[in-house]
Design an enzyme around this catalytic site. Sequence first.
Site, PDB file in Angstrom:
ATOM      1  N   ASP A   1      -2.918   3.121  -0.569  1.00  0.00           N
ATOM      2  CA  ASP A   1      -2.197   1.848  -0.632  1.00  0.00           C
ATOM      3  C   ASP A   1      -1.951   1.437  -2.095  1.00  0.00           C
ATOM      4  O   ASP A   1      -2.398   2.127  -3.025  1.00  0.00           O
ATOM      5  CB  ASP A   1      -3.033   0.789   0.120  1.00  0.00           C
ATOM      6  CG  ASP A   1      -2.171  -0.190   0.888  1.00  0.00           C
ATOM      7  OD1 ASP A   1      -1.015  -0.408   0.490  1.00  0.00           O
ATOM      8  OD2 ASP A   1      -2.664  -0.761   1.882  1.00  0.00           O
TER       9      ASP A   1
ATOM     10  N   TRP B   1       5.053   0.525   0.239  1.00  0.00           N
ATOM     11  CA  TRP B   1       5.891  -0.357   1.085  1.00  0.00           C
ATOM     12  C   TRP B   1       7.386  -0.353   0.774  1.00  0.00           C
ATOM     13  O   TRP B   1       8.129  -1.160   1.334  1.00  0.00           O
ATOM     14  CB  TRP B   1       5.370  -1.800   1.093  1.00  0.00           C
ATOM     15  CG  TRP B   1       3.901  -1.923   0.902  1.00  0.00           C
ATOM     16  CD1 TRP B   1       2.947  -1.566   1.815  1.00  0.00           C
ATOM     17  CD2 TRP B   1       3.199  -2.384  -0.253  1.00  0.00           C
ATOM     18  NE1 TRP B   1       1.700  -1.777   1.300  1.00  0.00           N
ATOM     19  CE2 TRP B   1       1.824  -2.287   0.028  1.00  0.00           C
ATOM     20  CE3 TRP B   1       3.594  -2.877  -1.501  1.00  0.00           C
ATOM     21  CZ2 TRP B   1       0.847  -2.656  -0.891  1.00  0.00           C
ATOM     22  CZ3 TRP B   1       2.627  -3.249  -2.424  1.00  0.00           C
ATOM     23  CH2 TRP B   1       1.276  -3.133  -2.103  1.00  0.00           C
TER      24      TRP B   1
ATOM     25  N   ASP C   1       4.598  -4.324   5.949  1.00  0.00           N
ATOM     26  CA  ASP C   1       3.868  -4.117   7.211  1.00  0.00           C
ATOM     27  C   ASP C   1       4.639  -4.624   8.429  1.00  0.00           C
ATOM     28  O   ASP C   1       5.200  -5.729   8.403  1.00  0.00           O
ATOM     29  CB  ASP C   1       2.528  -4.860   7.162  1.00  0.00           C
ATOM     30  CG  ASP C   1       1.626  -4.343   6.060  1.00  0.00           C
ATOM     31  OD1 ASP C   1       2.057  -3.495   5.254  1.00  0.00           O
ATOM     32  OD2 ASP C   1       0.474  -4.814   5.997  1.00  0.00           O
TER      33      ASP C   1
HETATM   34  C1  GLA Z   1      -1.531  -3.069   3.430  1.00  0.00           C
HETATM   35  C2  GLA Z   1      -0.930  -1.910   4.215  1.00  0.00           C
HETATM   36  C3  GLA Z   1      -1.350  -2.017   5.661  1.00  0.00           C
HETATM   37  C4  GLA Z   1      -2.874  -1.986   5.762  1.00  0.00           C
HETATM   38  C5  GLA Z   1      -3.473  -3.096   4.899  1.00  0.00           C
HETATM   39  C6  GLA Z   1      -4.974  -2.989   4.792  1.00  0.00           C
HETATM   40  O1  GLA Z   1      -1.024  -4.281   3.845  1.00  0.00           O
HETATM   41  O2  GLA Z   1       0.465  -1.906   4.104  1.00  0.00           O
HETATM   42  O3  GLA Z   1      -0.799  -0.973   6.437  1.00  0.00           O
HETATM   43  O4  GLA Z   1      -3.319  -0.742   5.339  1.00  0.00           O
HETATM   44  O5  GLA Z   1      -2.954  -3.068   3.580  1.00  0.00           O
HETATM   45  O6  GLA Z   1      -5.536  -3.947   3.950  1.00  0.00           O
END
Ligand code: GLA
Length: 415
Positions: free
Chosen positions: A154, A190, A212
């Site tokens: 991430d 992202w 997300d």
């Molecule tokens: C980010 C990621 C999610 C998840 C969260 C966990 O938001 O994009 O998919 O992994 O972190 O904290």
Amino acid sequence: MMMKTIKQIIFYCLSPLLLQAQVIAKDGQLLAPTPPMGWMSWNFFAEKINEKEVKEIADAMVSSGMVKAGYNYIFIDDCWQGGRDNKNNIIADPVKFPSGIKALADYLHQRGMKLGIYSDAAQLTCAGYTASLGFEEQDAKTFASWDIDYLKYDYCHAPEDVETAKARYKKMADALRKSGRDIVLGICEWGPRKPWLWGAAVGGQLWRTTYDIRDKWKMRSNETWGDGILNILDINAQLHEYAGPGHWNDADMLITGLYGKKGPSGDGGGTGCTDTEYQSQFSLWAMMNSPLYASNDIRNMNAATKNILLNEEVIALNQDALGKQAIRKMHSDTMDVFVKPLANGDVALAVLNRSDAAQQFHISFAALGLAGRYQISDLWKHKIIGQSNKWKGRVESHETKLFRLKKLDNDKRRK
Ligand code: GLA
């Protein structure tokens, strides 16, 4: 160990748009030759993740037929970490994972499954737990020693610029390659830094293309954040040329079966979807070669959820060896039509009704670049519905019809 590492050659092939680097696994095959499939803990469990429940989910993955259908990964997301020991080795939270991660990996491997884990290219993860910046090689070695098969990496708490992102992801990719184990790297920044342009070149096998997903059809007019199925679809659909075997656009988790009940997918207006909408997400994610990560409670699936997640004809589109992401051939406020070529010469066709009312569609295959006549199989009805050079029919609001078209022999001869 050295020989194994050397065998993991990174080779380059030219795609029309970019120099793609692909990683070869020890067995001589590509790493992630088809999109990874499995179950990811975040949407439902978030910080409440623990060993007992992961094992229960794994057992349910086996008994429900999910593993047999191809969902062979368990991806532990954020919040598993318990800091570092006095040698700076990353450790699991001893209360959540009393037997340790290696024991969990063994448990899964014994059942024909694989284990994915999560970290972040900064000092802390998105949820504020210990992350890997500055410890890339040490953590990669630890993950390899636990027999981890996948790392979701991430990007919270990291600088915004693209060069830093590339460097941090490359550092972890190199560390994984050096670890002596085949570990798939899922880039998770992202989309703001367009990882589809550089994700494969730095050593990743897939990259999230959006923020997300939330458990909803689309962002409502009064909302300023919280991507639904349609918001993510509209970003990911444009990126088809960047996907292929060993390098995939990741459109985030499946929300099928969540019904607005629990977890982070309920934030930002995620109040749930209808089964028709969940079926659409599954159809479209399969067509777009997104990894298929279920995120619902596999221990308690109703018939509709099972019917969606276990549709092997739809899964076959996603796992097709040709690895071509569907191209969106028609797009308007009210409809989308996607076409996906398949390894055996068949073509998959998806027809989505984006509008809030049922519509009658009339699709000429020639208008999609598909000359001739085809045998048409409806992959949700599980039957052949005719032979034609077109399809017409009713599509319910937010429904996706999914067809497999097989060119008719006499057409092939005439060509
Ligand atoms: C980010 C990621 C999610 C998840 C969260 C966990 O938001 O994009 O998919 O992994 O972190 O904290």
